[in-house]
Design an enzyme around this catalytic site. Structure first.
Site, PDB file in Angstrom:
ATOM      1  N   ARG A 107      -3.284 -16.611 -16.823  1.00  0.00           N
ATOM      2  CA  ARG A 107      -3.334 -17.365 -18.337  1.00  0.00           C
ATOM      3  C   ARG A 107      -3.151 -18.619 -18.137  1.00  0.00           C
ATOM      4  NH1 ARG A 107      -0.417 -15.656 -23.954  1.00  0.00           N
ATOM      5  NH2 ARG A 107      -1.967 -13.664 -23.814  1.00  0.00           N
ATOM      6  N   HIS A 134     -10.431 -13.990 -24.158  1.00  0.00           N
ATOM      7  CA  HIS A 134      -9.171 -13.022 -23.862  1.00  0.00           C
ATOM      8  C   HIS A 134      -9.636 -11.405 -23.664  1.00  0.00           C
ATOM      9  CE1 HIS A 134      -5.275 -12.044 -24.108  1.00  0.00           C
ATOM     10  NE2 HIS A 134      -4.933 -12.175 -25.346  1.00  0.00           N
ATOM     11  N   GLN A 137      -7.267  -8.457 -24.249  1.00  0.00           N
ATOM     12  CA  GLN A 137      -7.148  -8.157 -25.693  1.00  0.00           C
ATOM     13  C   GLN A 137      -7.941  -7.206 -26.295  1.00  0.00           C
ATOM     14  OE1 GLN A 137      -4.209  -9.201 -27.900  1.00  0.00           O
ATOM     15  NE2 GLN A 137      -4.983  -7.498 -29.094  1.00  0.00           N
ATOM     16  N   ASP A 231      -6.879 -14.004 -36.438  1.00  0.00           N
ATOM     17  CA  ASP A 231      -6.053 -14.699 -35.342  1.00  0.00           C
ATOM     18  C   ASP A 231      -5.407 -16.108 -35.869  1.00  0.00           C
ATOM     19  OD1 ASP A 231      -5.033 -15.503 -32.963  1.00  0.00           O
ATOM     20  OD2 ASP A 231      -6.814 -16.002 -32.223  1.00  0.00           O
ATOM     21  N   CYS A 273      -4.162  -9.718 -33.190  1.00  0.00           N
ATOM     22  CA  CYS A 273      -3.909  -9.871 -31.541  1.00  0.00           C
ATOM     23  C   CYS A 273      -2.435  -9.964 -31.507  1.00  0.00           C
ATOM     24  CB  CYS A 273      -4.632 -10.881 -30.832  1.00  0.00           C
ATOM     25  SG  CYS A 273      -4.768 -12.545 -31.472  1.00  0.00           S
ATOM     26  N   ARG A 318      -2.107  -2.597 -25.340  1.00  0.00           N
ATOM     27  CA  ARG A 318      -2.336  -4.009 -24.588  1.00  0.00           C
ATOM     28  C   ARG A 318      -1.807  -3.235 -23.244  1.00  0.00           C
ATOM     29  NH1 ARG A 318      -2.496  -9.204 -25.215  1.00  0.00           N
ATOM     30  NH2 ARG A 318      -3.458  -9.011 -23.105  1.00  0.00           N
TER      31      ARG A 318
HETATM   32  N1  NVA Z   1      -6.251 -17.668 -30.052  1.00  0.00           N
HETATM   33  C1  NVA Z   1      -4.802 -17.416 -29.636  1.00  0.00           C
HETATM   34  C2  NVA Z   1      -4.817 -16.021 -29.194  1.00  0.00           C
HETATM   35  C3  NVA Z   1      -3.355 -15.726 -29.024  1.00  0.00           C
HETATM   36  C4  NVA Z   1      -3.092 -14.214 -28.304  1.00  0.00           C
HETATM   37  C5  NVA Z   1      -4.408 -18.516 -28.812  1.00  0.00           C
HETATM   38  O1  NVA Z   1      -5.203 -18.799 -27.834  1.00  0.00           O
HETATM   39  O2  NVA Z   1      -3.310 -19.063 -28.989  1.00  0.00           O
HETATM   40  N1   CP Z   2      -1.970 -10.901 -28.090  1.00  0.00           N
HETATM   41  C1   CP Z   2      -1.394 -11.584 -26.976  1.00  0.00           C
HETATM   42  O1   CP Z   2      -2.166 -12.084 -25.804  1.00  0.00           O
HETATM   43  O2   CP Z   2      -0.063 -11.934 -26.943  1.00  0.00           O
HETATM   44  P1   CP Z   2       0.713 -12.712 -26.197  1.00  0.00           P
HETATM   45  O3   CP Z   2       0.740 -14.200 -26.313  1.00  0.00           O
HETATM   46  O4   CP Z   2       2.339 -12.333 -26.608  1.00  0.00           O
HETATM   47  O5   CP Z   2       0.482 -12.307 -24.746  1.00  0.00           O
END
Ligand code: NVA
Ligand code: CP
Length: 331
Positions: A107, A134, A137, A231, A273, A318
């Site tokens: 990540r 992502h 997800q 989101d 998400c 997930r």
């Molecule tokens: N768009 C959000 C998704 C989090 C799961 C982010 O990147 O922070």
């Molecule tokens: N939806 C998601 O990726 O959550 P986290 O940021 O908690 O991993």
């Protein structure tokens, strides 16, 4: 399932429709096995590195629990504590981790870094979220939809509201394009993806019969939808100074009961998400209320807490869908 062994999952773009459906089916089977108490460990002795340059609750927990359930071990490397990127290049880190681990979850910020890890580690790399994508997800989301809608995936129609160019919007669009689904992205045109990105989504959609469209009018975007998805309006890594502009531009796309009703479909479910800004019980939510006088952003508390909301089913899935990825690529 052996045809996915050794594969990385950097985005859904490199997966065929049938490969994605195979992963969804395996996820559902693994969920039933865990619930039924007949899960078989297929990853005994495997080791997986979990690199997180950004925070996480679901993705980290999903990978850890999925690995433990299947007999594998994980090593967590958080935003600080390893040398990656500061003192050692991603390329060098990849070659080190590839000598020790059977797979790597990543990540981070740049999609290129996930690609570099995959290129130089020699082991499967799973994108646990980058600025662009992502994919894990989306697998959980497409596993969840049929649990709440009695239609095959290509007949499902859903709308994504809010920041139409963020990692979730792009990954959902790519996944929907692959699977032949109907998706509208409801966002101001300044928040649509770049023309070359839209062209690529259109190209994939043309091959599957998917209908992916962009719509600036939120009421039109949601008409007839089986699911409304949103989101956060500011993604991890984006500048906090953007909050004011985002709130001003995206408030008309907030999912509230009015917009749920505008679908004209009494069965519409709400998806996110997570994490979500639906109240002021977080430091960010509290700060936003003080600065802008609003108690919710992308979704109201009323919708989030309603019977229509399936966000915690998504969150649970997930883990099951990540387990499917691990079993399919390493089992
Ligand atoms: N768009 C959000 C998704 C989090 C799961 C982010 O990147 O922070
Ligand atoms: N939806 C998601 O990726 O959550 P986290 O940021 O908690 O991993």
């Amino acid at each position: 399932m052996t045809h996915l062994r050794g594969r990385s999952i950097l985005s859904l773009e490199t997966f065929s429709r049938s490969e994605i459906l195979d992963l969804l089916k395996l996820g559902a089977e693994l969920k039933a096995a865990k619930r039924g108490g007949f899960e078989v460990a297929r990853l005994t002795g495997k080791t997986i590195a979990l690199i997180f340059e950004k925070d996480s609750t679901r993705t980290r927990s999903g990978f850890e629990v999925a690995a433990y359930d299947q007999g594998a071990h994980v090593t967590y490397m958080g935003p600080s504590g390893s040398h990656i990127g500061h003192k050692e290049s991603v390329k060098d880190t990849a070659r080190v981790l590839g000598r020790m681990f059977d797979a790597i979850e990543f990540r981070g910020f740049a999609q290129k870094d996930a690609e570099t890890l995959a290129q130089y580690s020699g082991v499967p790399v799973y994108n646990g979220l980058t600025d662009n994508a992502h994919p894990t997800q989306v697998l959980a989301d497409f596993m969840t939809m049929p649990e709440f809608c009695n239609k095959p995936l290509p007949e499902i129609q859903f709308a994504f509201l809010g920041d139409g160019g963020n990692n979730m919007a792009l990954s959902l669009a790519m996944g929907a394009a692959k699977l032949g689904m109907k998706m509208r992205i409801g966002a101001p045109d300044a928040f649509w993806p770049a023309p070359d990105v839209i062209a690529r989504i259109d190209e994939v959609a043309a091959g599957s019969g998917a209908q992916i469209s962009f719509e600036a009018d939120p009421q039109k975007a949601v008409a007839g939808a089986d699911f409304l998805y949103t989101d956060v309006w500011l993604s991890m890594g984006e500048d906090e100074h953007l909050w004011a502009d985002r709130i001003r531009a995206l408030m008309p796309y907030q999912i509230n009961m009015g917009l749920m009703e505008a679908t004209g479909n009494p069965a519409t479910k709400f998806m996110h998400c997570l994490p979500a800004f639906h109240n002021t019980e977080t430091s960010v939510g509290n700060d936003i209320e003080k600065r802008f006088g609003i108690s919710a952003m992308e979704v109201t508390d009323e919708v989030f807490e309603s019977e229509r909301s399936i966000v915690f089913d998504q969150a649970e899935n997930r883990m099951h869908s990540i387990k499917a990825i691990l079993v399919a690529t390493l089992g």
